[in-house]
Write a protein that holds these residues in place. Sequence first.
Motif, mmCIF file in Angstrom:
data_model
loop_
_atom_site.group_PDB
_atom_site.id
_atom_site.type_symbol
_atom_site.label_atom_id
_atom_site.label_comp_id
_atom_site.label_asym_id
_atom_site.label_seq_id
_atom_site.Cartn_x
_atom_site.Cartn_y
_atom_site.Cartn_z
ATOM 1 N N GLN A 81 -90.050 -14.515 53.278
ATOM 2 C CA GLN A 81 -90.491 -15.297 52.132
ATOM 3 C C GLN A 81 -91.764 -14.766 51.484
ATOM 4 O OE1 GLN A 81 -88.515 -17.622 50.916
ATOM 5 N NE2 GLN A 81 -87.089 -17.292 52.614
ATOM 6 N N HIS A 82 -92.511 -13.932 52.205
ATOM 7 C CA HIS A 82 -93.756 -13.371 51.697
ATOM 8 C C HIS A 82 -93.852 -11.901 52.072
ATOM 9 C CE1 HIS A 82 -94.769 -17.705 52.178
ATOM 10 N NE2 HIS A 82 -95.582 -17.521 51.155
ATOM 11 N N VAL A 83 -94.629 -11.171 51.314
ATOM 12 C CA VAL A 83 -95.070 -9.849 51.750
ATOM 13 C C VAL A 83 -96.566 -9.948 52.034
ATOM 14 C CG1 VAL A 83 -93.300 -8.586 50.482
ATOM 15 C CG2 VAL A 83 -95.501 -9.052 49.374
ATOM 16 N N TYR A 84 -97.051 -9.076 52.911
ATOM 17 C CA TYR A 84 -98.455 -9.085 53.309
ATOM 18 C C TYR A 84 -99.048 -7.695 53.077
ATOM 19 C CZ TYR A 84 -97.495 -13.501 55.718
ATOM 20 O OH TYR A 84 -97.140 -14.788 56.004
ATOM 21 N N PHE A 85 -100.215 -7.675 52.461
ATOM 22 C CA PHE A 85 -100.975 -6.449 52.274
ATOM 23 C C PHE A 85 -102.205 -6.531 53.180
ATOM 24 C CE2 PHE A 85 -98.699 -7.125 48.285
ATOM 25 C CZ PHE A 85 -98.187 -5.856 47.993
ATOM 26 N N PRO A 86 -102.167 -5.958 54.386
ATOM 27 C CA PRO A 86 -103.323 -6.051 55.282
ATOM 28 C C PRO A 86 -104.541 -5.345 54.707
ATOM 29 C CG PRO A 86 -101.342 -5.350 56.473
ATOM 30 C CD PRO A 86 -101.031 -5.251 55.005
ATOM 31 N N ILE A 87 -105.714 -5.889 54.981
ATOM 32 C CA ILE A 87 -106.954 -5.196 54.611
ATOM 33 C C ILE A 87 -107.783 -4.869 55.852
ATOM 34 C CG2 ILE A 87 -107.046 -6.006 52.234
ATOM 35 C CD1 ILE A 87 -109.030 -8.140 53.079
ATOM 36 N N THR A 88 -107.849 -5.775 56.819
ATOM 37 C CA THR A 88 -108.526 -5.460 58.083
ATOM 38 C C THR A 88 -107.623 -5.734 59.289
ATOM 39 O OG1 THR A 88 -109.555 -7.676 58.197
ATOM 40 C CG2 THR A 88 -110.824 -5.912 57.134
ATOM 41 N N ALA A 89 -106.583 -6.516 59.129
ATOM 42 C CA ALA A 89 -105.648 -6.783 60.219
ATOM 43 C C ALA A 89 -104.698 -5.602 60.402
ATOM 44 C CB ALA A 89 -104.851 -8.048 59.931
ATOM 45 N N ILE A 90 -104.118 -5.489 61.589
ATOM 46 C CA ILE A 90 -103.059 -4.522 61.855
ATOM 47 C C ILE A 90 -101.846 -5.290 62.350
ATOM 48 C CG2 ILE A 90 -102.336 -2.502 63.179
ATOM 49 C CD1 ILE A 90 -105.222 -1.684 63.420
#
Length: 264
Positions: A51-60
Amino acid sequence: MNAIVSTRHSPNQNHLLAALPSEILARLSPNLELVTLSLGDVLYESSIPVQHVYFPITAIISLHYVMENGASTEIAGVGNEGIVGVAVFMGGNTMPSLATVQTTGYAYRLKKRHMMEEFNRAGGRRSGAMQNLMLRYTQALITQISQTAVCNRHHSIEQQLCRWLLLTLDRLSSNDLTMTQELIAGMLGVRREGITEAAGKLQRAELISYRRGHITVLERSGLEERSCECYSVVKKEFQRLLWDGLDTLPPVKRMERPQNSLRR
């Protein structure tokens, strides 16, 4: 997983978002939701529509394949160089893998509807920029998955550990990793004793410093020498498709070549 408001973080901290033309990022920004991701959070499960896409910035984020008996192995990792949830725009809508948080941190979340509106947008001189960038990233991700399968079959546990440490290190802003040997063993699909032995060799060689739940990389070049070719293959393909490859995309702003994002 919690949504937050922060002035310390920006979509440009994700290298895919940073590579988008300014007008595309401007359209997406009101719908990008900054969320905190905690260790073990599940972003999507096998065969359940994404349902979503995620663009990590500090998470892996770790992509796992889970067997019927409950055993699992990491097939790829995603950090600030990428996006989680490629099934949304590849047309499959679901994935056979499980996406869980490997390293606590932040990511920008975007609803499927908003992602597809931009992915399918036609007209204008920037037409196709988002689609081309996402497809190039997906090809790089496929390379990582394929190379992981080869590595797990043909290379020693020490080589696999070096590859995994280097890829993880590329996605962090420091040389410190918070990770137990048990969790690393689960990522690589090997026995914990094998990781203990391999980590011991690296520590005796003064390449890493290890205490329970915490690894510090002391000499990156030494890890690269002991790693198999798989790390280099993945790094070079990301560079070719995402950084060097931007020259062949429809006009987009040049992505800054990050110091730590799957390249040195």
